[in-house]
Motif scaffolding. Structure first.
Motif, PDB file in Angstrom:
ATOM      1  N   MET A   1       0.834  -1.210   0.000  1.00  0.00           N
ATOM      2  CA  MET A   1       0.000   0.000   0.000  1.00  0.00           C
ATOM      3  C   MET A   1       0.871   1.264   0.000  1.00  0.00           C
ATOM      4  O   MET A   1       1.779   1.405   0.822  1.00  0.00           O
ATOM      5  CB  MET A   1      -0.899   0.001   1.243  1.00  0.00           C
ATOM      6  N   TRP A   2       0.568   2.167  -0.934  1.00  0.00           N
ATOM      7  CA  TRP A   2       1.209   3.480  -0.944  1.00  0.00           C
ATOM      8  C   TRP A   2       0.520   4.362   0.088  1.00  0.00           C
ATOM      9  O   TRP A   2      -0.716   4.355   0.200  1.00  0.00           O
ATOM     10  CB  TRP A   2       1.094   4.154  -2.306  1.00  0.00           C
ATOM     11  N   ILE A   3       1.313   5.153   0.813  1.00  0.00           N
ATOM     12  CA  ILE A   3       0.814   6.127   1.782  1.00  0.00           C
ATOM     13  C   ILE A   3       1.354   7.478   1.345  1.00  0.00           C
ATOM     14  O   ILE A   3       2.573   7.658   1.253  1.00  0.00           O
ATOM     15  CB  ILE A   3       1.329   5.814   3.204  1.00  0.00           C
ATOM     16  N   LEU A   4       0.434   8.406   1.057  1.00  0.00           N
ATOM     17  CA  LEU A   4       0.868   9.721   0.578  1.00  0.00           C
ATOM     18  C   LEU A   4       0.172  10.829   1.355  1.00  0.00           C
ATOM     19  O   LEU A   4      -1.053  10.877   1.424  1.00  0.00           O
ATOM     20  CB  LEU A   4       0.559   9.880  -0.916  1.00  0.00           C
ATOM     21  N   ASN A   5       0.969  11.674   1.955  1.00  0.00           N
ATOM     22  CA  ASN A   5       0.503  12.926   2.549  1.00  0.00           C
ATOM     23  C   ASN A   5       1.259  14.022   1.817  1.00  0.00           C
ATOM     24  O   ASN A   5       2.494  14.070   1.894  1.00  0.00           O
ATOM     25  CB  ASN A   5       0.794  12.966   4.050  1.00  0.00           C
ATOM     26  N   PRO A   6       0.557  14.899   1.084  1.00  0.00           N
ATOM     27  CA  PRO A   6       1.257  15.929   0.320  1.00  0.00           C
ATOM     28  C   PRO A   6       1.810  17.063   1.171  1.00  0.00           C
ATOM     29  O   PRO A   6       2.476  17.949   0.649  1.00  0.00           O
ATOM     30  CB  PRO A   6       0.167  16.442  -0.625  1.00  0.00           C
ATOM     31  N   GLY A   7       1.549  17.038   2.476  1.00  0.00           N
ATOM     32  CA  GLY A   7       1.947  18.154   3.323  1.00  0.00           C
ATOM     33  C   GLY A   7       0.968  19.291   3.130  1.00  0.00           C
ATOM     34  O   GLY A   7      -0.212  19.073   2.884  1.00  0.00           O
ATOM     35  N   THR A   8       1.453  20.508   3.209  1.00  0.00           N
ATOM     36  CA  THR A   8       0.591  21.675   3.027  1.00  0.00           C
ATOM     37  C   THR A   8       1.098  22.535   1.880  1.00  0.00           C
ATOM     38  O   THR A   8       2.244  22.984   1.905  1.00  0.00           O
ATOM     39  CB  THR A   8       0.459  22.511   4.320  1.00  0.00           C
ATOM     40  N   ILE A   9       0.257  22.733   0.890  1.00  0.00           N
ATOM     41  CA  ILE A   9       0.637  23.590  -0.238  1.00  0.00           C
ATOM     42  C   ILE A   9       0.758  25.039   0.212  1.00  0.00           C
ATOM     43  O   ILE A   9       1.525  25.806  -0.343  1.00  0.00           O
ATOM     44  CB  ILE A   9      -0.349  23.428  -1.436  1.00  0.00           C
ATOM     45  N   GLY A  10       0.021  25.396   1.260  1.00  0.00           N
ATOM     46  CA  GLY A  10       0.073  26.765   1.787  1.00  0.00           C
ATOM     47  C   GLY A  10       1.084  26.920   2.900  1.00  0.00           C
ATOM     48  O   GLY A  10       0.924  27.769   3.769  1.00  0.00           O
ATOM     49  N   GLY A  11       2.129  26.098   2.905  1.00  0.00           N
ATOM     50  CA  GLY A  11       3.099  26.075   3.995  1.00  0.00           C
ATOM     51  C   GLY A  11       4.036  27.254   4.008  1.00  0.00           C
ATOM     52  O   GLY A  11       4.292  27.889   2.994  1.00  0.00           O
ATOM     53  N   SER A  12       4.530  27.528   5.173  1.00  0.00           N
ATOM     54  CA  SER A  12       5.493  28.595   5.350  1.00  0.00           C
ATOM     55  C   SER A  12       6.739  27.977   5.977  1.00  0.00           C
ATOM     56  O   SER A  12       6.621  27.229   6.956  1.00  0.00           O
ATOM     57  CB  SER A  12       4.908  29.657   6.267  1.00  0.00           C
ATOM     58  N   PRO A  13       7.910  28.195   5.481  1.00  0.00           N
ATOM     59  CA  PRO A  13       8.224  29.081   4.366  1.00  0.00           C
ATOM     60  C   PRO A  13       8.048  28.423   2.999  1.00  0.00           C
ATOM     61  O   PRO A  13       8.066  29.093   1.976  1.00  0.00           O
ATOM     62  CB  PRO A  13       9.696  29.408   4.592  1.00  0.00           C
TER      63      PRO A  13
END
Length: 157
Positions: free
Chosen positions: A122-134
């Motif tokens: 099974m692939w597990i993917l969390n893209p994180g946050t596109i609106g992340g800082s910095p």
């Protein structure tokens, strides 16, 4: 086939638009926080199909479900934001549910931490946050020669 995966956009439309132009996806998936961003992105790129789920910040957006199952190349893909499975405390509960569903791919957000890993088949993917800082992050799920692969990337402008 390429699926672009966003989560936790929190109003950062500019970065998402730039990533779509750079990656040229066949399909966009948004994992919540903020569903209106996904809808605006779809308005900007109406020819690219979009699927989305709502997150913990999407109060009142009951027309968008908290979880969704898709079938990609005959494989079960499970999308969720992750807050309902306590992913900030660990992903074990979510993975147990994914296995019970027969998911071959699980996509989640909420933690703001990018992750692309395998648990058995099974692939597990969390893209994180596109609106992340910095620096924002996103995920990509790709089909190559009949196999699925994932990766995360920095949203460099």
């Amino acid at each position: 086939m390429k699926w672009l995966v966003f989560s936790d956009s929190h109003g950062d439309m500019s970065t998402m638009r730039n990533v779509v132009l750079r990656e040229k996806p066949d399909h966009i998936l948004h994992l919540g926080d903020v569903v209106q961003d996904a809808q605006r992105l779809h308005d900007a790129f109406p020819d690219i199909p979009l699927d989305q789920v709502r997150g913990n910040c999407d109060v009142g957006c009951y027309d968008v479900s908290e979880e969704k199952e898709l079938f990609v190349m005959g494989r079960r893909l499970w999308m969720l934001h992750g807050h309902g499975y306590g992913v900030k405390m660990g992903i074990g509960l979510m993975l147990s549910e994914a296995r019970s569903r027969g998911a071959e791919v699980v996509l989640f957000g909420h933690t703001h931490k990018a992750l692309c890993d395998r648990d058995g088949g099974m692939w597990i993917l969390n893209p994180g946050t596109i609106g992340g800082s910095p620096q924002g992050t996103y995920g990509v799920l790709e089909e190559r020669k009949g196999e699925l692969y994932c990766r995360t990337a920095l949203a460099v402008d």
